[in-house]
Design a protein around this motif. Structure first.
Motif, mmCIF file in Angstrom:
data_model
loop_
_atom_site.group_PDB
_atom_site.id
_atom_site.type_symbol
_atom_site.label_atom_id
_atom_site.label_comp_id
_atom_site.label_asym_id
_atom_site.label_seq_id
_atom_site.Cartn_x
_atom_site.Cartn_y
_atom_site.Cartn_z
ATOM 1 N N PRO A 186 0.796 -1.237 0.000
ATOM 2 C CA PRO A 186 0.000 0.000 0.000
ATOM 3 C C PRO A 186 0.827 1.284 0.000
ATOM 4 O O PRO A 186 0.282 2.366 -0.255
ATOM 5 C CB PRO A 186 -0.828 -0.115 1.288
ATOM 6 N N TYR A 187 2.112 1.180 0.317
ATOM 7 C CA TYR A 187 2.958 2.371 0.315
ATOM 8 C C TYR A 187 3.401 2.767 -1.097
ATOM 9 O O TYR A 187 3.808 3.912 -1.315
ATOM 10 C CB TYR A 187 4.221 2.130 1.157
ATOM 11 N N GLU A 198 6.644 8.474 6.154
ATOM 12 C CA GLU A 198 5.546 7.585 6.550
ATOM 13 C C GLU A 198 4.283 8.052 5.840
ATOM 14 O O GLU A 198 3.717 9.090 6.178
ATOM 15 C CB GLU A 198 5.357 7.603 8.069
ATOM 16 N N LEU A 199 3.859 7.289 4.871
ATOM 17 C CA LEU A 199 2.740 7.686 4.025
ATOM 18 C C LEU A 199 1.389 7.378 4.655
ATOM 19 O O LEU A 199 0.402 8.078 4.415
ATOM 20 C CB LEU A 199 2.847 6.975 2.667
ATOM 21 N N ARG A 205 -1.658 1.472 9.229
ATOM 22 C CA ARG A 205 -0.481 0.595 9.314
ATOM 23 C C ARG A 205 -0.732 -0.560 10.284
ATOM 24 O O ARG A 205 -0.333 -1.696 10.017
ATOM 25 C CB ARG A 205 0.758 1.391 9.748
ATOM 26 N N ARG A 206 -1.404 -0.293 11.404
ATOM 27 C CA ARG A 206 -1.686 -1.371 12.342
ATOM 28 C C ARG A 206 -2.560 -2.436 11.701
ATOM 29 O O ARG A 206 -2.372 -3.636 11.927
ATOM 30 C CB ARG A 206 -2.399 -0.828 13.585
ATOM 31 N N ALA A 207 -3.500 -2.012 10.869
ATOM 32 C CA ALA A 207 -4.349 -2.980 10.174
ATOM 33 C C ALA A 207 -3.523 -3.832 9.219
ATOM 34 O O ALA A 207 -3.726 -5.054 9.104
ATOM 35 C CB ALA A 207 -5.467 -2.258 9.425
ATOM 36 N N LEU A 208 -2.558 -3.210 8.532
ATOM 37 C CA LEU A 208 -1.702 -3.956 7.609
ATOM 38 C C LEU A 208 -0.798 -4.930 8.361
ATOM 39 O O LEU A 208 -0.534 -6.038 7.889
ATOM 40 C CB LEU A 208 -0.855 -2.980 6.783
ATOM 41 N N VAL A 209 -0.312 -4.511 9.525
ATOM 42 C CA VAL A 209 0.526 -5.398 10.325
ATOM 43 C C VAL A 209 -0.274 -6.632 10.752
ATOM 44 O O VAL A 209 0.235 -7.768 10.718
ATOM 45 C CB VAL A 209 1.078 -4.641 11.555
ATOM 46 N N ARG A 210 -1.523 -6.432 11.149
ATOM 47 C CA ARG A 210 -2.356 -7.578 11.519
ATOM 48 C C ARG A 210 -2.585 -8.510 10.331
ATOM 49 O O ARG A 210 -2.565 -9.747 10.478
ATOM 50 C CB ARG A 210 -3.695 -7.076 12.078
ATOM 51 N N HIS A 237 9.917 0.925 3.770
ATOM 52 C CA HIS A 237 8.550 1.252 3.383
ATOM 53 C C HIS A 237 8.375 2.733 3.082
ATOM 54 O O HIS A 237 7.264 3.169 2.778
ATOM 55 C CB HIS A 237 7.564 0.833 4.488
ATOM 56 N N GLY A 238 9.438 3.506 3.190
ATOM 57 C CA GLY A 238 9.358 4.937 2.909
ATOM 58 C C GLY A 238 10.733 5.514 2.662
ATOM 59 O O GLY A 238 11.697 4.794 2.404
ATOM 60 N N SER A 239 10.847 6.823 2.756
ATOM 61 C CA SER A 239 12.103 7.498 2.418
ATOM 62 C C SER A 239 13.130 7.460 3.535
ATOM 63 O O SER A 239 14.282 7.860 3.321
ATOM 64 C CB SER A 239 11.817 8.962 2.056
ATOM 65 N N VAL A 240 12.736 7.016 4.722
ATOM 66 C CA VAL A 240 13.661 6.941 5.859
ATOM 67 C C VAL A 240 14.021 5.480 6.115
ATOM 68 O O VAL A 240 13.138 4.668 6.382
ATOM 69 C CB VAL A 240 13.041 7.554 7.123
ATOM 70 N N PRO A 241 15.308 5.119 6.026
ATOM 71 C CA PRO A 241 15.688 3.728 6.321
ATOM 72 C C PRO A 241 15.557 3.416 7.799
ATOM 73 O O PRO A 241 15.734 4.289 8.655
ATOM 74 C CB PRO A 241 17.149 3.657 5.859
ATOM 75 N N HIS A 242 15.245 2.169 8.088
ATOM 76 C CA HIS A 242 15.126 1.678 9.462
ATOM 77 C C HIS A 242 15.809 0.328 9.558
ATOM 78 O O HIS A 242 16.047 -0.349 8.544
ATOM 79 C CB HIS A 242 13.656 1.510 9.858
ATOM 80 N N LEU A 243 16.110 -0.081 10.794
ATOM 81 C CA LEU A 243 16.492 -1.458 11.039
ATOM 82 C C LEU A 243 15.232 -2.317 11.045
ATOM 83 O O LEU A 243 14.199 -1.901 11.578
ATOM 84 C CB LEU A 243 17.226 -1.584 12.373
ATOM 85 N N ARG A 244 15.319 -3.494 10.461
ATOM 86 C CA ARG A 244 14.141 -4.337 10.295
ATOM 87 C C ARG A 244 14.264 -5.626 11.107
ATOM 88 O O ARG A 244 15.316 -5.948 11.652
ATOM 89 C CB ARG A 244 13.949 -4.668 8.812
#
Length: 725
Positions: A186-187, A198-199, A205-210, A237-244
């Motif tokens: 969806p992003y 964060e779009l 997002r919580r719904a997508l995580v579920r 999932h967006g323009s800011v990298p994160h640890l996954r």
């Protein structure tokens, strides 16, 4: 070229023991399922919304995955392609979701593989699938990303289904992959990752995580009970990298006691961190589970289980990395403005002979800033409710403490005392950090972070510049006192010995592991030692010192390559890439990164302002600095030796490291304020009788035949720093 010749002679060093170990792995091969959930972070998981992944985490080793591929952020396409390749890979443009495979019978073909093989960063597509097929095993994929990961170099996957329910036989193939893309799809905007951090709204997002948890659970329910499970959030999932998220469940692992999600950490030798892995590590981890040796082109290393960690620890790791990354740009801009303003104000005050003491104090404070960005990591600032504010405040407090010690200690009576104290503190902090696992450089404003993914351990380029400058300036001050005592040989030996020791720490595998740093450190040491000895430095000699630096790092890298693959650092793996001819893409990326930083708006002003002030303070001392810089050099010729050596290392480091201007800018940011303070203090003190070292007696370091003539307090038109080498 030297590295290529030396490395080529070592291709035969594989031992019978390694072959026996491979045979043992093949006999012990089992079944593995890789579940990729692009965009998944540890902050997404909780027992209420994600019960299946929460339970799996409690039965697994857990860690952070740095999804850095080639660009700033990694789309799902690049994440799956990197797993398929075993090296950082990309489609070469801003991207989105992996391509849809073409179903053929029970299997499928990823037709885009042929085109990917023609790309510089897609050359090794199909490596994972090819290795599985070469071992006589089949591949089963659920979803487009899984098909891309398991496709061989012809794009073929043996079994394929778009959804978990569509795969009839989950036990037929020992290598299985599942693409859970509902969290990231969806992003995607017009087929590409969005430019927004964060779009989606938090509720969406919580719904997508579920939904992602439900799909993961559907796959887990179908897996045979003896399956090794690797689950990873393999993209941004967006323009800011994160640890996954990274989870590793092996058959027989029990759930954490008391329902807690805490267990062994997941790390790898590729990062030298007990709880961080990188995308290319997934490939050898999956192959090892099958008892298949990873091809030589794979640069990743197998995951390892370490000491206990918790989800809270991993969440804080992401918070710390993203806080540093988000603050770095503003911090360097502010630091550059501060530097330029300082030189402008210093020019105004010194040319009018006003507030010399204030200029000297400000110079020490400014020089103490870089080391404070590491010292602040001695406190857990990320646990604060306001981590960024606490980080900046901690840097300011550390700067004040270091400057106070430098200006208030018993050494303050000597004009060279405070500069030596700052240089020695900088060197001591960085050397101590190298010897204790580089926990201070990691997630620091002038260091590196796994969120960015440029480096995970060892000595980064900016810390190298600070270490080289600090060591050369500190040893030069010590040499000044030794020469005044008539111990010139001991002074030269001290500069050389301490410099070489620091250089070895900078380049030694598993300690500093800095390839370009060794190349740049050697000429700086040599130039400083020669100037202390009163010798002339020619362009030919300087070139020879640079070659010597290349020889030194080549020897270190080859020695690293001779170690077992799992113990090698990136230095040894680079030798392997030279041997098999796969090093050119990496060289191209580093060259591009170096060129991109040459005109950095955050760093170039530091270089221009610092060097301009220094050069014109020597050329036009009456107008620029009231003669204080030439006076400092006349009273302490060894100070000039350390400065020139530091600038040589900075210039060479700028040319051989991918950080480019950052290296020279930090050398200037530390060295020039220290010299300026010494000059201010020299101008404040009454003239003293010239020492043998500064009187220009034959053969002394003060004999400035290498500079074109003697130096007096007013300076000379031909006394140009650039002409010293």
């Amino acid at each position: 070229m030297l590295l290529l010749l030396v490395s080529s002679a070592l291709w035969w060093t594989a031992s019978p023991a390694q072959a026996a170990a491979q045979a043992a792995r093949e006999d012990a091969g089992g079944r593995v399922a890789f579940i990729g959930v692009p965009g998944l972070m540890w902050s997404d998981l909780d027992p209420a919304d994600t019960p299946r992944m929460w339970r799996l985490a409690g039965q697994s080793g857990i860690g952070s995955l740095s999804v850095k591929a080639v660009g700033t952020v990694t789309c799902a396409y690049d994440g799956w392609l990197t797993v398929a390749s075993g090296v950082r890979s990309a489609v070469g443009r801003r991207c989105g979701m992996p391509p849809e495979p073409v179903v053929q019978g029970q299997g499928a073909v990823v037709s885009e593989v042929a085109g990917l093989l023609q790309l510089r960063d897609g050359t090794y597509a199909g490596t994972l699938g090819n290795a599985v097929h070469a071992a006589g095993q089949c591949t089963a994929a659920v979803g487009p990303g899984a098909a891309l990961a398991l496709a061989d170099r012809e794009g073929k996957v043996d079994l394929y289904a778009a959804e978990p329910a569509g795969l009839a036989d989950w036990s037929r193939c020992r290598m299985l992959a599942v693409d859970v893309d509902v969290l990231v799809k969806p992003y995607i905007v017009e087929g590409k990752l969005p430019l927004e951090p964060e779009l989606l709204a938090p509720e969406r997002r919580r719904a997508l995580v579920r939904e992602a948890d439900a799909k993961v659970g559907a796959a887990l329910d179908k897996l045979p009970p003896d399956t090794e499970i690797v689950l990873a959030g393999i993209g941004d999932h967006g323009s800011v990298p994160h640890l996954r998220v990274a989870m590793w469940h092996r058959p027989g692992m029990a759930a954490a006691p008391g329902g807690q999600v805490a267990g062994p950490s997941v790390g790898a030798n590729s990062t030298r961190r007990a709880d961080i892995v990188v995308l290319p590590d997934l490939t050898p981890t999956l192959l090892n589970a099958l008892g298949i040796a990873a091809p030589s082109t794979v640069i990743g290393l197998q995951w390892q289980l370490g000491e206990r960690t918790t989800i809270d620890d991993l969440r804080r790791a992401d918070l710390k990395g993203t806080a540093v990354r988000g603050t770095t740009g503003v911090f360097f801009t502010g630091f550059a403005i501060l530097q330029v303003a300082f030189y402008a104000l210093a020019y105004f005050l010194l040319s009018r002979r006003r507030r010399l003491g204030a200029v000297g104090v400000a110079a020490i404070v400014l020089a103490a800033v870089p080391v404070s960005t590491y010292a602040v990591n001695l406190v857990p600032w990320e646990r604060s409710p306001y981590p960024v504010a606490t980080l900046i405040g901690g840097v300011l407090v550390s700067t004040a403490i270091i400057a106070a010690v430098a200006l208030g200690g018993p050494w303050r009576r000597d004009p060279l005392g405070p500069p030596a104290a700052v240089a020695a503190t900088t060197a001591a902090v960085l050397v101590g950090d190298l010897l204790t696992g580089t926990t201070l450089q990691f997630n620091s404003l002038m260091g590196y972070t796994a969120v960015v993914g440029g480096r995970y351990y060892g000595l980064a380029n900016i810390p190298f510049a600070l270490l080289a400058t600090a060591v050369l300036m500190a040893t030069a001050v010590a040499a000044e006192h030794l020469v005044r005592l008539g111990r010139k040989r001991l002074a030269v030996a001290g500069v050389t010995g301490l410099g070489v020791a620091a250089m070895l720490l900078a380049g030694w595998p598993g300690v500093g592991s800095d390839f370009g740093g060794v190349i740049a450190f050697v000429p700086g040491i040599a130039v400083t030692a020669l100037l202390v000895a009163g010798k002339r430095v020619s362009v030919l000699k300087l070139g020879a010192f640079c070659v010597l630096g290349g020889v030194a790092v080549s020897i270190i890298a080859v020695l690293d390559h001779l170690r077992p693959p799992a113990s090698q650092t990136h230095l040894g793996r680079f030798v392997g890439q030279v041997i098999d001819g796969t090093f050119l893409p990496m060289i191209g990326r580093k060259l591009g990164a170096m060129l991109n930083t040459m005109l950095s708006p955050n760093l170039m002003p530091i270089v221009l302002a610092g060097l301009a002030f220094l050069i014109f303070a020597v050329l036009r001392p009456g107008q620029i600095s009231a003669g204080i810089v030439p006076k400092a050099f006349a009273r302490a010729p060894m100070l000039r030796a350390g400065l020139v050596g530091a600038l040589v290392s900075g210039v060479v480091g700028m040319l051989v490291n991918d950080s480019g201007t950052a290296v020279l800018s930090m050398a200037v940011a530390l060295a020039v304020p220290l010299v300026l303070h010494a000059g201010v203090r020299s101008a404040e003190e009454p003239d003293s009788p010239a020492s043998p070292a500064s009187a220009g007696e034959p053969g002394s370091p003060g004999e400035v035949k290498l500079l074109g003539g003697p130096v007096d307090e007013r300076g000379r038109h031909d006394d140009v720093l650039a002409g010293e080498t």
